[in-house]
Scaffold this active site. Sequence first.
Site, PDB file in Angstrom:
ATOM      1  N   PHE A 108       0.856  -1.186   0.000  1.00 15.17           N
ATOM      2  CA  PHE A 108       0.000   0.000   0.000  1.00 15.17           C
ATOM      3  C   PHE A 108       0.891   1.233   0.000  1.00 15.17           C
ATOM      4  CE2 PHE A 108      -4.672   0.667   0.920  1.00 15.17           C
ATOM      5  CZ  PHE A 108      -5.101  -0.422   0.191  1.00 15.17           C
ATOM      6  N   GLN A 224      -8.362  14.506   3.105  1.00 23.85           N
ATOM      7  CA  GLN A 224      -7.649  13.684   2.115  1.00 23.85           C
ATOM      8  C   GLN A 224      -8.408  13.567   0.800  1.00 23.85           C
ATOM      9  OE1 GLN A 224      -6.891   9.172   2.726  1.00 23.85           O
ATOM     10  NE2 GLN A 224      -4.892  10.170   2.772  1.00 23.85           N
ATOM     11  N   HIS A 226      -8.334  11.235  -2.377  1.00 18.97           N
ATOM     12  CA  HIS A 226      -7.796   9.933  -2.797  1.00 18.97           C
ATOM     13  C   HIS A 226      -7.407  10.026  -4.266  1.00 18.97           C
ATOM     14  CE1 HIS A 226      -7.542   5.675  -3.690  1.00 18.97           C
ATOM     15  NE2 HIS A 226      -7.678   5.394  -2.410  1.00 18.97           N
ATOM     16  N   LEU A 236     -14.871   5.097  -5.536  1.00 19.94           N
ATOM     17  CA  LEU A 236     -13.464   4.787  -5.267  1.00 19.94           C
ATOM     18  C   LEU A 236     -12.969   3.586  -6.066  1.00 19.94           C
ATOM     19  CD1 LEU A 236     -11.072   5.458  -3.225  1.00 19.94           C
ATOM     20  CD2 LEU A 236     -11.804   3.392  -2.062  1.00 19.94           C
ATOM     21  N   GLU A 239      -6.871   1.718  -3.609  1.00 16.55           N
ATOM     22  CA  GLU A 239      -5.410   1.782  -3.708  1.00 16.55           C
ATOM     23  C   GLU A 239      -4.815   0.378  -3.884  1.00 16.55           C
ATOM     24  OE1 GLU A 239      -3.684   4.657  -1.041  1.00 16.55           O
ATOM     25  OE2 GLU A 239      -2.105   3.266  -0.474  1.00 16.55           O
ATOM     26  N   ARG A 270      -0.678   9.287  -0.382  1.00 18.18           N
ATOM     27  CA  ARG A 270      -1.815   9.755  -1.181  1.00 18.18           C
ATOM     28  C   ARG A 270      -1.737  11.238  -1.516  1.00 18.18           C
ATOM     29  NH1 ARG A 270      -6.772   6.378   1.657  1.00 18.18           N
ATOM     30  NH2 ARG A 270      -6.144   4.405   0.704  1.00 18.18           N
TER      31      ARG A 270
HETATM   32  C1  LIG Z   1     -14.966   3.686  -0.303  1.00 13.66           C
HETATM   33  C2  LIG Z   1     -14.053   3.672   0.884  1.00 13.66           C
HETATM   34  C3  LIG Z   1     -13.062   2.703   0.987  1.00 13.66           C
HETATM   35  C4  LIG Z   1     -12.204   2.682   2.089  1.00 13.66           C
HETATM   36  N1  LIG Z   1     -11.246   1.700   2.178  1.00 13.66           N
HETATM   37  C5  LIG Z   1     -10.444   1.667   3.268  1.00 13.66           C
HETATM   38  C6  LIG Z   1      -9.471   0.628   3.414  1.00 13.66           C
HETATM   39  O1  LIG Z   1      -9.368  -0.278   2.595  1.00 13.66           O
HETATM   40  N2  LIG Z   1      -8.675   0.654   4.502  1.00 13.66           N
HETATM   41  C7  LIG Z   1      -8.772   1.620   5.473  1.00 13.66           C
HETATM   42  O2  LIG Z   1      -8.015   1.584   6.438  1.00 13.66           O
HETATM   43  N3  LIG Z   1      -9.703   2.600   5.358  1.00 13.66           N
HETATM   44  C8  LIG Z   1     -10.541   2.640   4.304  1.00 13.66           C
HETATM   45  N4  LIG Z   1     -11.478   3.628   4.201  1.00 13.66           N
HETATM   46  C9  LIG Z   1     -11.716   4.519   5.343  1.00 13.66           C
HETATM   47  C10 LIG Z   1     -12.491   3.772   6.427  1.00 13.66           C
HETATM   48  O3  LIG Z   1     -13.375   2.864   5.822  1.00 13.66           O
HETATM   49  C11 LIG Z   1     -13.302   4.697   7.331  1.00 13.66           C
HETATM   50  O4  LIG Z   1     -12.501   5.763   7.770  1.00 13.66           O
HETATM   51  C12 LIG Z   1     -13.804   3.921   8.546  1.00 13.66           C
HETATM   52  O5  LIG Z   1     -14.450   2.732   8.154  1.00 13.66           O
HETATM   53  C13 LIG Z   1     -14.739   4.771   9.391  1.00 13.66           C
HETATM   54  O6  LIG Z   1     -15.267   3.941  10.399  1.00 13.66           O
HETATM   55  P1  LIG Z   1     -16.067   4.558  11.621  1.00 13.66           P
HETATM   56  O7  LIG Z   1     -16.435   3.415  12.499  1.00 13.66           O
HETATM   57  O8  LIG Z   1     -15.306   5.680  12.211  1.00 13.66           O
HETATM   58  O9  LIG Z   1     -17.367   5.206  10.969  1.00 13.66           O
HETATM   59  P2  LIG Z   1     -18.553   4.578  10.019  1.00 13.66           P
HETATM   60  O10 LIG Z   1     -18.272   3.196   9.582  1.00 13.66           O
HETATM   61  O11 LIG Z   1     -18.808   5.617   9.023  1.00 13.66           O
HETATM   62  O12 LIG Z   1     -19.744   4.494  11.041  1.00 13.66           O
HETATM   63  C14 LIG Z   1     -20.433   5.624  11.517  1.00 13.66           C
HETATM   64  C15 LIG Z   1     -21.611   5.165  12.340  1.00 13.66           C
HETATM   65  O13 LIG Z   1     -22.202   6.292  12.975  1.00 13.66           O
HETATM   66  C16 LIG Z   1     -23.607   6.253  12.803  1.00 13.66           C
HETATM   67  N5  LIG Z   1     -24.087   7.635  12.886  1.00 13.66           N
HETATM   68  C17 LIG Z   1     -23.590   8.740  12.274  1.00 13.66           C
HETATM   69  N6  LIG Z   1     -24.288   9.828  12.652  1.00 13.66           N
HETATM   70  C18 LIG Z   1     -25.239   9.404  13.510  1.00 13.66           C
HETATM   71  C19 LIG Z   1     -26.274  10.044  14.242  1.00 13.66           C
HETATM   72  N7  LIG Z   1     -26.506  11.363  14.169  1.00 13.66           N
HETATM   73  N8  LIG Z   1     -27.067   9.287  15.036  1.00 13.66           N
HETATM   74  C20 LIG Z   1     -26.886   7.946  15.139  1.00 13.66           C
HETATM   75  N9  LIG Z   1     -25.921   7.289  14.452  1.00 13.66           N
HETATM   76  C21 LIG Z   1     -25.115   8.019  13.672  1.00 13.66           C
HETATM   77  C22 LIG Z   1     -23.796   5.580  11.456  1.00 13.66           C
HETATM   78  O14 LIG Z   1     -25.100   5.040  11.337  1.00 13.66           O
HETATM   79  C23 LIG Z   1     -22.723   4.497  11.532  1.00 13.66           C
HETATM   80  O15 LIG Z   1     -23.210   3.402  12.272  1.00 13.66           O
HETATM   81  C24 LIG Z   1     -12.331   3.669   3.092  1.00 13.66           C
HETATM   82  C25 LIG Z   1     -13.322   4.648   2.999  1.00 13.66           C
HETATM   83  C26 LIG Z   1     -14.184   4.656   1.899  1.00 13.66           C
HETATM   84  C27 LIG Z   1     -15.213   5.736   1.806  1.00 13.66           C
END
Ligand SMILES: Cc1cc2nc3c(=O)[nH]c(=O)nc-3n(C[C@H](O)[C@H](O)[C@H](O)COP(=O)(O)OP(=O)(O)OC[C@H]3O[C@@H](n4cnc5c(N)ncnc54)[C@H](O)[C@@H]3O)c2cc1C
Length: 557
Positions: A108, A224, A226, A236, A239, A270
């Site tokens: 990566f 960021q 991408h 997306l 990567e 990136r």
């Molecule tokens: C397309 C894509 C591919 C990616 N690939 C990678 C990868 O391969 N490797 C890597 O390390 N990172 C990757 N990332 C980044 C990574 O996936 C995210 O940064 C990470 O998964 C975020 O996880 P999280 O638990 O913080 O939030 P999320 O998974 O976004 O969860 C947020 C939660 O909060 C809840 N929520 C939000 N607001 C409220 C509210 N007001 N009330 C109640 N619930 C709420 C939502 O329902 C959800 O359950 C990628 C990102 C994207 C967009």
Amino acid sequence: MLIIGAGLAGQRAALAAAEAGASVAIVSKVHPVRSHSVAAAGGINAALNPEDTWESHAFDTVKGSDYLGDQDAIEIMCREAPDELLWLEHAGVTFHRNETGHLGTRAFGGASAARTYYVADITGHALLHVLYEQLMKHHEQIDSYEEWFTTDLLQDEEGRCTGAICRNLRDGALEVFNAKAAILATGGCGQAYEPTTNGLIVTGDGIAQAYRIGAKLMDMEMVQYHPTTLAGNGLLITEGARGEGAWLLNAKGERFMEKYAPNKLELASRDVVSRAEQTEINEGRGFPDGTVALDVTKVPRRRTLEALREIVNIGRDFAGVDITREPIRIRPGNHYIMGGVKTDSDGQTTIPGLYAAGEVACVSVHGGNRLGANSLLDTLIFGRRSGEHAAARALKMPMPSTPASRISDTEKHIAAIMNRPQSGRRIGAIKQELGATMNEYAAVFRDEKGLKKAHEIVRRLKDEATKAAIDDRGSVFNQDVIAAIELGYMLDVAETIVVAAIERKESRGAQWRTDYPGRNDEKWLKHIDISVNGADVPLVSYSPVTITRWQPEERTY
Ligand SMILES: Cc1cc2nc3c(=O)[nH]c(=O)nc-3n(C[C@H](O)[C@H](O)[C@H](O)COP(=O)(O)OP(=O)(O)OC[C@H]3O[C@@H](n4cnc5c(N)ncnc54)[C@H](O)[C@@H]3O)c2cc1C
């Protein structure tokens, strides 16, 4: 304990807290496995291979952050990564295995070793489903509130966080959730930009809610882009494609990364790759549609079909391109925010009783630029640590109680949205203008004039948003009212991004100022913190960057 958000950070926090003996409510505005973590594709980093070391992973992360990451937190993340990965594997994640039967890795960006563990290009999907199984296994201690929307965080007279107000999306009922500790795990804010790789639910709710009650935000200018997103819709292309050997080409067919990063080429960090692409496009060596090309045909077809099957589908369905046979047009696109709610390495924010973990938080392990595959790791390590720390706090405290009458402010706010006259602008139109503005002025290249213009527009949109009319006045799954509330969150977050970007008068990581090219460690090796000043205008302050063993050096790839 209350956990707001059921993506990887929230679910990992819930499991850790339950194991530590706390009783937990986990709230999510969508079903947990629809959380945006499900979209993560390429993989998760850990120095698990005996030839690799956590120190090497940590140094790569520090260098990737352009020396803005806090090295104590980075050390914790990289040291704890191998055990976390094994925990996931033992919980049931079917990580890819190589010919010898061992866990296999892919390369990566910005990494000096191939240390990204993966499940084809659906790693987030695989992780999230396994965590959800574990959540169900702990159902006696964890109550899951699926399709509940948190509107406000609660505080007692001493300023401690005592829970939140949530709306049941099924019928519109509001409830007070009293809690001894609350963990924000609400993810990022990609929808403040248009286009973005982030789904419609990623609207910065937790960042804005914490900011509104006085929590400090940090590194908000670091957004960021991408390097490989589809023009137009922002989808997306992982990567992982470059990790497997894909090349980047300009319209003349030149492998332009040879100029910008002669050693790492497409696998530079990136920020470096996105800037290189944007430079090629700006200087007329891109295609007329403002793109360059990603050539996945350099990867053996069989391998692409096995390890990158999702992007084969994305190429076919959304661009009409068979990526195993021809290059696909891509460009840099909004993807991730390195900044967020400022926390320590146990997830504690500057508000007692309020924790944050995952993309909503800024520990800061990513500093000016996140390395690919370090975000999933961040969500899990700091989700777990927050869950453990918050559980220990909760187990020693009496239950706070918030009068149910506290709900009336939120009720009035929602009623006012419902009763707005139909004369204002549409919410969608305001959101679109916000996204386009951020994508124009707060993107790969920035300058003071553009950022000030963006700030002016965001202020106007904030005003317009208070008058934006909605159509649905019912209580059952009223997504109109939710969209109006989310728009307010995105505008708050956008303002803090722009204010922080105006403040940082240098170029570091994802913040490239054409009017201040070059990094200036003497003046700007510090974090920019943002908080409310009581009058709806962000207040700027600074905090030091923690350096443990790696002094800033010139950054080349
Ligand atoms: C397309 C894509 C591919 C990616 N690939 C990678 C990868 O391969 N490797 C890597 O390390 N990172 C990757 N990332 C980044 C990574 O996936 C995210 O940064 C990470 O998964 C975020 O996880 P999280 O638990 O913080 O939030 P999320 O998974 O976004 O969860 C947020 C939660 O909060 C809840 N929520 C939000 N607001 C409220 C509210 N007001 N009330 C109640 N619930 C709420 C939502 O329902 C959800 O359950 C990628 C990102 C994207 C967009």
